[in-house]
Each structure stands twice: as C-alpha cells, then as structure tokens.
Design a protein around this motif. Structure first.
Motif, PDB file in Angstrom:
ATOM      1  N   GLY A  66       0.793  -1.227   0.000  1.00 54.14           N
ATOM      2  CA  GLY A  66       0.000   0.000   0.000  1.00 54.14           C
ATOM      3  C   GLY A  66       0.825   1.276   0.000  1.00 54.14           C
ATOM      4  O   GLY A  66       0.321   2.357   0.267  1.00 54.14           O
ATOM      5  N   ARG A  67       2.110   1.177  -0.259  1.00 55.23           N
ATOM      6  CA  ARG A  67       2.947   2.391  -0.258  1.00 55.23           C
ATOM      7  C   ARG A  67       2.794   3.182  -1.557  1.00 55.23           C
ATOM      8  O   ARG A  67       2.623   2.585  -2.620  1.00 55.23           O
ATOM      9  CB  ARG A  67       4.428   2.013  -0.142  1.00 55.23           C
ATOM     10  N   SER A  68       2.849   4.471  -1.433  1.00 54.15           N
ATOM     11  CA  SER A  68       2.988   5.301  -2.633  1.00 54.15           C
ATOM     12  C   SER A  68       4.466   5.631  -2.790  1.00 54.15           C
ATOM     13  O   SER A  68       5.139   5.908  -1.806  1.00 54.15           O
ATOM     14  CB  SER A  68       2.198   6.594  -2.470  1.00 54.15           C
ATOM     15  N   VAL A  69       4.933   5.580  -3.978  1.00 54.79           N
ATOM     16  CA  VAL A  69       6.364   5.797  -4.200  1.00 54.79           C
ATOM     17  C   VAL A  69       6.582   6.810  -5.317  1.00 54.79           C
ATOM     18  O   VAL A  69       5.912   6.754  -6.345  1.00 54.79           O
ATOM     19  CB  VAL A  69       7.070   4.466  -4.570  1.00 54.79           C
ATOM     20  N   ARG A  70       7.479   7.724  -5.047  1.00 52.53           N
ATOM     21  CA  ARG A  70       7.847   8.672  -6.110  1.00 52.53           C
ATOM     22  C   ARG A  70       9.222   8.339  -6.642  1.00 52.53           C
ATOM     23  O   ARG A  70      10.158   8.108  -5.874  1.00 52.53           O
ATOM     24  CB  ARG A  70       7.856  10.099  -5.550  1.00 52.53           C
ATOM     25  N   VAL A  99       3.908   6.220  -8.206  1.00 58.43           N
ATOM     26  CA  VAL A  99       3.182   4.945  -8.133  1.00 58.43           C
ATOM     27  C   VAL A  99       2.372   4.956  -6.843  1.00 58.43           C
ATOM     28  O   VAL A  99       2.925   5.256  -5.779  1.00 58.43           O
ATOM     29  CB  VAL A  99       4.167   3.754  -8.100  1.00 58.43           C
ATOM     30  N   GLN A 100       1.064   4.706  -6.943  1.00 61.15           N
ATOM     31  CA  GLN A 100       0.280   4.663  -5.711  1.00 61.15           C
ATOM     32  C   GLN A 100      -0.813   3.601  -5.810  1.00 61.15           C
ATOM     33  O   GLN A 100      -1.313   3.308  -6.894  1.00 61.15           O
ATOM     34  CB  GLN A 100      -0.343   6.035  -5.427  1.00 61.15           C
ATOM     35  N   PRO A 101      -1.150   3.032  -4.643  1.00 60.65           N
ATOM     36  CA  PRO A 101      -2.239   2.056  -4.648  1.00 60.65           C
ATOM     37  C   PRO A 101      -3.529   2.718  -5.097  1.00 60.65           C
ATOM     38  O   PRO A 101      -3.797   3.862  -4.709  1.00 60.65           O
ATOM     39  CB  PRO A 101      -2.335   1.607  -3.191  1.00 60.65           C
TER      40      PRO A 101
ATOM     41  N   GLN B  72       3.196  13.127   3.856  1.00 57.71           N
ATOM     42  CA  GLN B  72       2.435  12.026   3.252  1.00 57.71           C
ATOM     43  C   GLN B  72       1.316  11.636   4.216  1.00 57.71           C
ATOM     44  O   GLN B  72       1.525  11.618   5.434  1.00 57.71           O
ATOM     45  CB  GLN B  72       3.346  10.809   3.044  1.00 57.71           C
ATOM     46  N   ASN B 125      10.041  10.687   0.635  1.00 59.47           N
ATOM     47  CA  ASN B 125       9.227   9.508   0.383  1.00 59.47           C
ATOM     48  C   ASN B 125       9.922   8.240   0.898  1.00 59.47           C
ATOM     49  O   ASN B 125       9.325   7.415   1.585  1.00 59.47           O
ATOM     50  CB  ASN B 125       8.984   9.436  -1.132  1.00 59.47           C
ATOM     51  N   ASN B 129       8.411   6.355   4.044  1.00 55.25           N
ATOM     52  CA  ASN B 129       7.939   4.995   3.767  1.00 55.25           C
ATOM     53  C   ASN B 129       8.638   3.959   4.646  1.00 55.25           C
ATOM     54  O   ASN B 129       8.001   3.044   5.160  1.00 55.25           O
ATOM     55  CB  ASN B 129       8.153   4.634   2.290  1.00 55.25           C
ATOM     56  N   MET B 143      -0.438   0.243   6.271  1.00 54.40           N
ATOM     57  CA  MET B 143      -0.810   1.650   6.221  1.00 54.40           C
ATOM     58  C   MET B 143      -0.743   2.066   4.752  1.00 54.40           C
ATOM     59  O   MET B 143       0.309   1.979   4.127  1.00 54.40           O
ATOM     60  CB  MET B 143       0.160   2.489   7.056  1.00 54.40           C
ATOM     61  N   ILE B 144      -1.891   2.503   4.226  1.00 49.20           N
ATOM     62  CA  ILE B 144      -1.926   2.914   2.822  1.00 49.20           C
ATOM     63  C   ILE B 144      -1.477   4.372   2.740  1.00 49.20           C
ATOM     64  O   ILE B 144      -2.008   5.227   3.448  1.00 49.20           O
ATOM     65  CB  ILE B 144      -3.352   2.805   2.239  1.00 49.20           C
ATOM     66  N   GLY B 145      -0.510   4.613   1.877  1.00 53.10           N
ATOM     67  CA  GLY B 145       0.063   5.958   1.850  1.00 53.10           C
ATOM     68  C   GLY B 145      -0.245   6.726   0.579  1.00 53.10           C
ATOM     69  O   GLY B 145      -0.424   6.149  -0.489  1.00 53.10           O
ATOM     70  N   SER B 146      -0.284   8.049   0.739  1.00 56.74           N
ATOM     71  CA  SER B 146      -0.458   8.914  -0.431  1.00 56.74           C
ATOM     72  C   SER B 146       0.932   9.263  -0.967  1.00 56.74           C
ATOM     73  O   SER B 146       1.951   8.935  -0.368  1.00 56.74           O
ATOM     74  CB  SER B 146      -1.199  10.176  -0.038  1.00 56.74           C
ATOM     75  N   LEU B 147       0.917   9.982  -2.073  1.00 60.80           N
ATOM     76  CA  LEU B 147       2.185  10.451  -2.640  1.00 60.80           C
ATOM     77  C   LEU B 147       2.722  11.609  -1.805  1.00 60.80           C
ATOM     78  O   LEU B 147       1.962  12.308  -1.138  1.00 60.80           O
ATOM     79  CB  LEU B 147       1.964  10.909  -4.077  1.00 60.80           C
ATOM     80  N   PRO B 148       4.005  11.808  -1.839  1.00 58.93           N
ATOM     81  CA  PRO B 148       4.564  12.911  -1.045  1.00 58.93           C
ATOM     82  C   PRO B 148       4.216  14.282  -1.626  1.00 58.93           C
ATOM     83  O   PRO B 148       4.136  14.443  -2.843  1.00 58.93           O
ATOM     84  CB  PRO B 148       6.069  12.654  -1.129  1.00 58.93           C
TER      85      PRO B 148
END
Lengths: 444, 209
Positions: A66-70, A99-101, B72, B125, B129, B143-148
């Motif tokens: 579930g991580r968002s990654v840049r 990239v995000q869920p 985030q 990020n 993360n 934990m579901i995360g948003s973009l930075p």
C-alpha cells in the motif's frame, strides 16, 4: 472513464493486483510507440529491457504494502523507454513517475502516473547555467570592484603624500581636482575653486609666467618638464617645475589634463651656490683663476673678432707676507677681504678682478683702449691701496706691483697674456725694490 | 480516551517511533552515504496552534528560516487510523541535502528549483515509507500511503490547511548529518480517534494489555 484518461496530459497506467496492465491512456501508448494499449501484459512484457527495476520495485511496494512511491527525475531520469509523441523515437522523455495504490472497477491495484519533465529539465539546466555564469560574472565584478577601490585608495593616498602639487582640469583648463599641496602652494582653500580656470587662482605674475609653458607641455609629445620662474613681489626668487599631460580615454581621445608642480627654488639656489663656489674664491668672494680664464677666453674671442686690443693686468701685493707672518693668518685673511672690497669698489661692473694666487690678482679690463687708460686705472688702484687698513686695532700698510700685457701685441692667447703680464709685474716689482733700496740708502 | 498521555504510554510511543525512525534514518544514511545521528524522541500532544508556536520557537539550525516540509498521508485499511507524517528541514538544509545528492554543491541559486523539489519528494518519500514500514509492523495493519507533497512555508503557515482544533501527536526526532549542520524533524499529525488507535496498538505490541 478510459476516454477521460485519454484526455489527460500525462501518462497513466493502471495495474491490477497481479501486475497486469488493466488500463493505459493514449498519452502513454503514443509515447511508448504502441499501436494499441498492451492490456493484460506485465510491465516487463510491455516495455522490454529498458524498464527500470526501481519502478518494478515501486509497483511491488504499492501492490503488496500500500505504499505510494515517487521516482524523481533527478535520481531516475528515464525509468520507462518513452519518446516524444511527435518526434524522434530514439529520444527519451525525461520523466517523473508516481506509483500509488488505487482501486479501479472494484479491484485493488496501483496507478502509475508519468509526467514529461523534458522541457522543465531543459529550462532548469539553462537557469542553472545562467545562475552559474551570473555568479561567476559577479565574482569577477567583485574582484574588479575591489581592485578599483584599492586603486582609488592608493591614488588618493598618493596624491595626499606626494611632494607635488597636482591639478586636473578639463580640456579648457577648468579645474576638476587638486590635491592639498596645490592648495597650500597657492594658499587657496578648496571652496569655490573647482570649475574655474586654474591660472585664475594664481597670483597674476605666476599665472602670466605659467600659462604658456603649460600649453606647450600639453602640445609636446614627449612630456618633458619646464622650470618656470615665478616672480612674486617682495619674495625671494621662486622656481616651479611643471609637468603636464593630456588624459586620454580608451579610444585615445583626450578628455582632460593632469599637471604637477614642484617647488625647485631650493634646487636652483643650491646650483647657483655651487656655480659660485666653483668660480669664486671663498675668502674674498672674487672670481677665481678658472673664472678668469673663462672670461678671458670669451673676451679674447670677441677682441679677435672685432680686431680690438685687450688689456690684462697682473697684480701682486707688496708687503703682505710680513703681515701674514707677524700678525697671523686670520689678520692676513681679513686684510685680503678688505683689500678685495676696496679694489672692487674702484672698478666698473664689467671689469673682472680675480684672485689667482695667495696675494696675486689679475684684472681684465673691458673697454680700456691703450696703456694710458690702464695706467690711469692702476694709479687709482694704487692710491686706494696706499691708504692704511685698520684691522683689529692694527694699522696695516701694503703696496702693489703690477704688469700689463695687451692682446694681440704681447700674446695671442690667455696663457701667453698671463705669462707676459706676470713677467712685467715681476720686472715692476724688482724696479720698485731697487728704487726703494736706493731711497733707503739715501735716507738720513 | 484521554488527551493526557501516561508515562508508560509516552514511553511506549517514544519507543515505537524511535524504532520507526531508526529505520528511516538508515535509509536516509544510504541516500546521503553518511552516518545519521538521531536524537532521543520526544512525544507530545499539542493543539495545532501550539505546534506552530513550538516550531517557530525552536532555536535550532535551519528552523528559523522557511521550512521545507515533505508530507504524506497514511490510513489503515479499516480507515480508523489516519495520520499525516511530516519530514521537516530548514530551507537551507534541504537545499544542501538535495544538491549534495545531485552533486551540485556550487549551485549559486538561492532557492529550491522544481526538479530539486521533485528530488526532495523522493528523498522524503523513502524516509517516510521506511518509517511507515516499521510502524505498520507495530500497528499490525498495512498503512496505505499517499504520494509525497513538498511544500515550503514558514512554521506559522505550515498547517494552514488543517483544522485549528486538531490535536497533533508531535513525535520529534532530530536527524543530524555529521559533516553538515543539518537537522531534520519528523512529526506525526493525527486526530484523537486515530491517536486512541495508535495508543491501543502500541500497548498491544509491547504487551501492555
């Protein structure tokens, strides 16, 4: 939904839970040069070997945890083999990938957003290059400014401590700058003098003496100096050494003048003293033998040229040696001084009386034609010598013997004339001694 | 649910975030290839306004100027636990970090460019993360995360978008680079229900219940 995605100005890709492409917008298909969206394929199948493993890892993070990654452009410039949609297929787009869920159609998955940063990258590279250049130029400017400050400080100090009066004018001679020495030289105060002609600030006589030489100096190519005699009433003679040159800009055009003045009066006084010392007898102040010869040569040349005669008298004191022996050198010296003064007073300004030896003198008479006139003058001199000298409570008597030689009759040059006059004097002296001796014998 | 943390709870939270930040510092150290020192975590419950005042009052290198914040949002799968993680640096410090990583030490530009912000986003990020990976383990939930988000603001304006009454769990951990005078801070902002969740999960993790 997918039609809406097609209008977005970035690449969009949705992968399902198993990492298969479930959605791909037109922007991405075009940039990847796909004829049709590779739905149902994995990223590796769709993009081939150019696909960045970092992106695969990011997708895994998003799908599994579930991580968002840049993936920023700075660290991953081209994670996907994408080319400008209209342009060279070999070129690569500079990308930023997020990239995000994300759920789609009720299924979990992840969304990949691709932004084209090519233009931004280009602009920033330009910006940074300009900033660097600017910083460099600024650095150079600062160095130049420092140097300028140093120079102007140096110049200010130089003009302050320089032992010369300096003044700068425009081409018309209007004063733009002076140092303190210029002010003190002419006893000026700074107020109200700038903008006036420099010569207008000087005493009239000085201004009159200096303006022409100043102009000549400016016109001269080789920048010599000129010594100007500045006559100021009631003051001792004053000499100023003036230098002046044109100030030119980078194109060589003159835009002003810079001049200096140094008081060289002392120099002149000293050189006059030296000159005097070289040609005069220190004791009596009379011209010496060198000076006599110099004058004699000149007079002979004139006489030769004009075809005239020239009389030269050699004169020797009688009875001086006993005085010197008896009363000491100091008295002898005082006597010589007094005697020289007394003789000098009888002569005209153009006549030259020189001391050529201890008690020997020579007399070069100007405008004395004939032996008779000379004899008259000599009689007068003998008269004044006959008067006793009152010195330190003593009453001293001296006499003199003299001999006359005439150019051209007795000799053609200075040496011959001097020798002839000396010989006549000697003869004269012997005659007198004999006469005196006989007078003594006949005395009661 | 209480807004006052007990001694044990405070210690447990401190320990949890210390573990998480240890992980984050390790990934940061990997990025800058330099050892990172961590300060002892302090855990405080603050109102939003109080937080801004505390940040502004921190007389620490870099924090007097504008701040660079990388933030985030995270939520648990059941959405009962919501938090915003913030990584804070002084603007100069963040500039130095990113240019150091990009090998542009001599860049005369005084402000962070867009691409540099992008890079900072990735740096934050990675740190956030990896911190959240540890916390997920402690919380026992993904934990579901948003973009930075990268933003630059003064401490006063940093939380303009938040509700004034929101309570903030401020976990302050300083991260310092040894060769540079750069200190960063990590903050977790959450509402009271989320805080309650966190405390419960942390107690559970440490066997306090």
């Amino acid at each position: 939904m997918s039609e809406l995605f097609d209008r977005v100005d970035m690449g969009l890709l949705w992968l399902d839970e198993s990492g298969l492409i479930g959605l791909c917008n037109r922007w991405l298909s075009e940039a990847a040069r796909w004829p049709a969206p590779p739905l149902g394929q994995t990223l590796e199948q769709a993009f081939g070997p150019e696909l960045s493993p970092k992106l695969v890892q990011a997708v895994d993070e998003a799908l599994r945890r579930g991580r968002s990654v840049r993936l920023s452009h700075a660290f991953h410039p081209t994670p996907l083999p994408l080319a400008p949609r209209r342009g060279d297929a070999q070129q690569r787009l500079q990308q930023q990938i997020d990239v995000q869920p994300a759920e789609h159609g009720g299924r979990m998955g992840c969304l990949i957003q691709v932004r084209d940063l090519t233009e931004l990258t280009r602009r920033e590279a330009l910006l940074k290059e300009q900033a660097r250049r600017l910083a460099h130029d600024l650095g150079e400017l600062r160095i130049a400014q420092d140097e300028l400050t140093r120079q102007s400080t140096r110049l200010r100090e130089l003009t302050r401590i320089a032992p010369v009066a300096l003044f700068e004018t425009d081409l018309q001679g209007m004063l733009l700058y002076t140092n303190e020495r210029f002010l003190s030289l002419w006893q000026l105060r700074i107020g109200g003098i700038l903008g006036r002609h420099w010569s207008a600030l000087l005493p009239a006589a000085a201004a009159a003496a200096m303006v022409e030489p100043w102009k000549e100096l400016l016109a001269a190519q080789d920048r010599p100096y000129r010594d100007v005699r500045v006559a100021q009433e009631g003051e001792t003679e004053r000499w100023l050494r003036m230098e002046a040159s044109l100030l030119r800009n980078l194109d060589g055009e003159a835009f002003g003048t810079l001049s200096s003045l140094v008081d060289v009066s002392e120099l002149y006084r000293r050189s006059q003293q030296f000159e005097h010392r070289a040609h005069h007898d220190a004791l009596t102040g009379l011209p010496n033998r060198d000076r006599l010869l110099q004058r004699l040569e000149g007079a002979l040349a004139a006489a030769r040229h004009l075809g005239r005669s020239l009389p030269l008298v050699f004169l020797d004191l009688d009875g001086f040696k006993p005085i010197n022996d008896h009363h000491g050198h100091a008295t002898g010296d005082a006597l010589l001084q007094a005697l020289a003064q007394r003789l000098r007073r009888q002569l005209r300004a153009d006549d030259l009386l020189a001391r050529v030896g201890g008690d020997e003198f020579a007399l070069l008479l100007s405008d004395a034609d004939g032996a008779a006139q000379v004899a008259r003058i000599m009689a007068k001199l003998e008269d004044v010598l006959r008067e006793p000298f009152e010195l330190n409570g003593l009453r001293l008597h001296v006499g003199c013997s003299w001999g006359l030689a005439q150019y051209p009759a007795d000799g053609g040059d200075a040496d011959a004339l001097l020798a002839a006059a000396d010989a006549r004097m000697y003869l004269h002296k012997q005659q007198r001694r004999r006469r005196d001796a006989s007078t003594e014998n006949h005395a009661p | 649910m209480s807004t006052n943390l007990g001694e044990l709870e405070r210690d447990a939270l401190g320990e949890a975030f210390n573990m998480a930040l240890g992980e984050a510092a390790a990934s940061f150290a990997d990025l800058v290839q330099e050892e990172i020192t961590l300060s002892v975590p302090s855990v405080d419950l603050l109102a939003r306004q109080e937080l801004a005042e505390r940040l502004a009052a921190l007389q620490l290198p870099g924090l007097a100027e504008r701040l660079t914040a990388i933030s985030q949002n995270f939520h648990s799968q059941d959405r009962l636990l919501n938090t915003e993680a913030l990584l804070l640096f002084g603007e100069q410090g963040s500039l130095e970090i990113v240019r150091r990583m990009l090998g542009q030490h001599d860049m005369p530009l005084e402000h962070i460019t867009e691409l540099e912000q992008d890079a900072l986003g990735e740096v934050g990020n990675i740190i956030i993360n990896s911190c959240m990976n540890t916390l997920s383990g402690i919380f026992g939930t993904e934990m579901i995360g948003s973009l930075p988000d990268v933003l630059q603001a003064s401490a006063d304006n940093l939380f303009d978008g938040h509700q004034a009454g929101q309570v903030v769990l401020m976990v302050r951990i300083g991260m310092g680079l040894q060769s540079h005078d750069i200190t960063g801070y990590v903050l977790f902002l959450m509402d009271l229900p989320s805080l309650d969740q966190v405390i419960r999960k942390v107690r559970l993790y440490f066997g306090m219940e």
